[in-house]
Design a protein around this motif. Structure first.
Motif, PDB file in Angstrom:
ATOM      1  N   PRO A 106       0.819  -1.218   0.000  1.00 15.38           N
ATOM      2  CA  PRO A 106       0.000   0.000   0.000  1.00 15.38           C
ATOM      3  C   PRO A 106       0.852   1.268   0.000  1.00 15.38           C
ATOM      4  O   PRO A 106       0.504   2.255  -0.651  1.00 15.38           O
ATOM      5  N   ALA A 107       1.984   1.250   0.727  1.00 13.31           N
ATOM      6  CA  ALA A 107       2.858   2.425   0.759  1.00 13.31           C
ATOM      7  C   ALA A 107       3.424   2.712  -0.633  1.00 13.31           C
ATOM      8  O   ALA A 107       3.582   3.882  -1.021  1.00 13.31           O
ATOM      9  N   ASP A 108       3.734   1.652  -1.397  1.00  9.06           N
ATOM     10  CA  ASP A 108       4.237   1.845  -2.757  1.00  9.06           C
ATOM     11  C   ASP A 108       3.165   2.463  -3.646  1.00  9.06           C
ATOM     12  O   ASP A 108       3.452   3.348  -4.470  1.00  9.06           O
ATOM     13  N   LEU A 109       1.940   2.006  -3.487  1.00 10.67           N
ATOM     14  CA  LEU A 109       0.845   2.534  -4.302  1.00 10.67           C
ATOM     15  C   LEU A 109       0.541   3.978  -3.938  1.00 10.67           C
ATOM     16  O   LEU A 109       0.112   4.766  -4.797  1.00 10.67           O
ATOM     17  N   ASP A 110       0.767   4.350  -2.678  1.00  8.39           N
ATOM     18  CA  ASP A 110       0.616   5.755  -2.282  1.00  8.39           C
ATOM     19  C   ASP A 110       1.632   6.626  -3.012  1.00  8.39           C
ATOM     20  O   ASP A 110       1.317   7.743  -3.449  1.00  8.39           O
ATOM     21  N   VAL A 111       2.851   6.118  -3.153  1.00 10.68           N
ATOM     22  CA  VAL A 111       3.878   6.852  -3.892  1.00 10.68           C
ATOM     23  C   VAL A 111       3.464   7.005  -5.352  1.00 10.68           C
ATOM     24  O   VAL A 111       3.613   8.079  -5.947  1.00 10.68           O
ATOM     25  N   SER A 162      12.202  10.083  -3.767  1.00  8.63           N
ATOM     26  CA  SER A 162      13.106   9.631  -2.704  1.00  8.63           C
ATOM     27  C   SER A 162      12.552   9.988  -1.329  1.00  8.63           C
ATOM     28  O   SER A 162      12.564   9.170  -0.402  1.00  8.63           O
ATOM     29  N   ALA A 163      12.061  11.218  -1.193  1.00  3.98           N
ATOM     30  CA  ALA A 163      11.492  11.639   0.093  1.00  3.98           C
ATOM     31  C   ALA A 163      10.269  10.811   0.453  1.00  3.98           C
ATOM     32  O   ALA A 163      10.098  10.395   1.612  1.00  3.98           O
ATOM     33  N   LEU A 164       9.399  10.555  -0.521  1.00  7.56           N
ATOM     34  CA  LEU A 164       8.203   9.773  -0.258  1.00  7.56           C
ATOM     35  C   LEU A 164       8.555   8.339   0.127  1.00  7.56           C
ATOM     36  O   LEU A 164       7.950   7.758   1.045  1.00  7.56           O
TER      37      LEU A 164
END
Length: 364
Positions: free
Chosen positions: A16-21, A288-290
């Motif tokens: 999910p964190a990858d999809l948020d990015v 990178s920050a995300l």
């Protein structure tokens, strides 16, 4: 046969964190900044559209015997100057070009990108494929170029295309294509002057493109020329400052004024003074920050992202080196001397860490 949905498979495997990015980067990359090049392209496009409507005799309706030759323009600039983005945004926003980019729409303009080194036959295939009308047997033999030009013109007419935009058009001027340059240029001229269905031609590419067109007075006389200029630190500082600030805001990241002041001049240099490349580096820093789940951009964020994309030692990183103006923005994968190898490895490890892991020694 059902075609596998590769994107669905990829999406299912990401966290999910990858999809948020992904979602955030989509918003960031959809943010567009109009530039002087945008305004110049708008003006040139309007001239081209006006000329397509002109008649020889205003008292008579439009027809093969009552039209004028089409015209066009050339947009040239260094690689990553933002030419393609400016053109696509102008095309998408013009009310005379509804549905631009949608193969199902009846837009009167189509963009074709030659696939690498381009012969006339290869270019013909690219045009046919873009028009959704692939063809296997390209004409050969005597006068094949005239036959192919007729076929391209007929396909454009069938689709109702009145403007042909060739992006990355410098491919026709590459050394391997010298014998084909004249044939392709003649084809462009044919499309513009054939009064049964005159087609305007828009060409975009790096400056070498202009040299090839200049050598043919008949084509160059039918074209207007516009240059996408590079960035000048003194005059474009505020613009890039605005771009970085806006993109950070879209990504819901902050950037302190002091950090922004340090980043902007280095960013212009790192981007080889080209707007498109400078924005791409900003994309890398935001990603990178995300990825690191940070809430702010900083000079260190840009430094880390630059290492990840270019693979250079700290003395060649514009966001790290003290003499950053002397760094080469085109350098990639520089191999440091043995005595600096351990130091370079330390910087590489730091590039994967958080901003707090960068220290003064790494910045030297």
């Amino acid at each position: 046969m059902t075609v596998p949905n590769a994107l669905a498979t990829i999406r299912a495997g990401l966290r999910p964190a990858d999809l948020d990015v992904v979602a955030t980067m989509e918003r960031v990359k959809a943010t567009y900044f109009a530039t002087p090049t945008h305004g110049a392209v708008e003006k040139q496009l309007n001239v081209v559209l006006q000329q397509l409507l002109e008649r020889r005799d205003p008292a008579l309706p439009v027809g093969p015997d009552n039209v004028v030759e089409a015209r066009g323009f050339v947009l040239s600039g260094q690689a990553r100057a933002g030419k393609s983005r400016a053109l696509s945004e102008v095309f998408r926003g013009h009310p005379s070009l509804p549905g631009y980019g949608d193969a199902r729409a009846d837009c009167p303009l189509v963009t074709v990108v030659p696939q690498g080194a381009c012969t006339l036959g290869r270019f013909g295939q690219d045009v046919f494929e873009q028009l959704g009308l692939p063809i296997v047997n390209v004409p050969t033999g005597k006068n094949y170029e005239l036959k192919l030009a007729h076929m391209i013109r007929n396909r454009l007419k069938i689709r109702g295309i009145k403007i042909l935009h060739v992006d990355e058009a410098h491919h026709v001027t590459e050394p391997a294509n010298k014998t084909e340059i004249k044939k392709i240029i003649n084809m462009f001229k044919y499309l513009m002057i054939y009064l049964d269905w005159p087609v305007a031609v828009i060409l975009s590419g790096i400056p070498e493109l202009v040299s090839a067109i200049r050598n043919d007075p008949q084509l160059s006389g039918r074209m207007a020329f516009t240059a996408a200029t590079g960035l000048v630190p003194k005059t474009d500082y505020r613009r890039i400052e605005h771009v970085v600030g806006e993109l950070a805001s879209v990504a819901e990241l902050s950037i302190a004024s002091g950090e922004l002041a340090a980043v902007v001049p280095r960013l212009i240099h790192a981007g080889n003074r080209q707007l498109g490349r400078s924005i791409e580096i900003t994309y890398d820093a935001i990603r990178s920050a995300l990825t690191e789940r940070q809430t702010a951009l900083s000079l260190h964020t840009f430094a880390r992202a630059y290492v990840q994309s270019r693979g250079v030692a700290p003395e060649h990183n514009p966001f790290v080196a003290r003499d950053w103006r002397l760094t080469d923005p085109l350098l990639v994968l520089e191999k440091p001397p043995k005595q600096r190898l351990l130091r370079a490895q330390k910087v590489k490890r730091a590039s994967l860490a958080t901003d707090d892991d960068f220290d003064e020694e790494d910045e030297a």
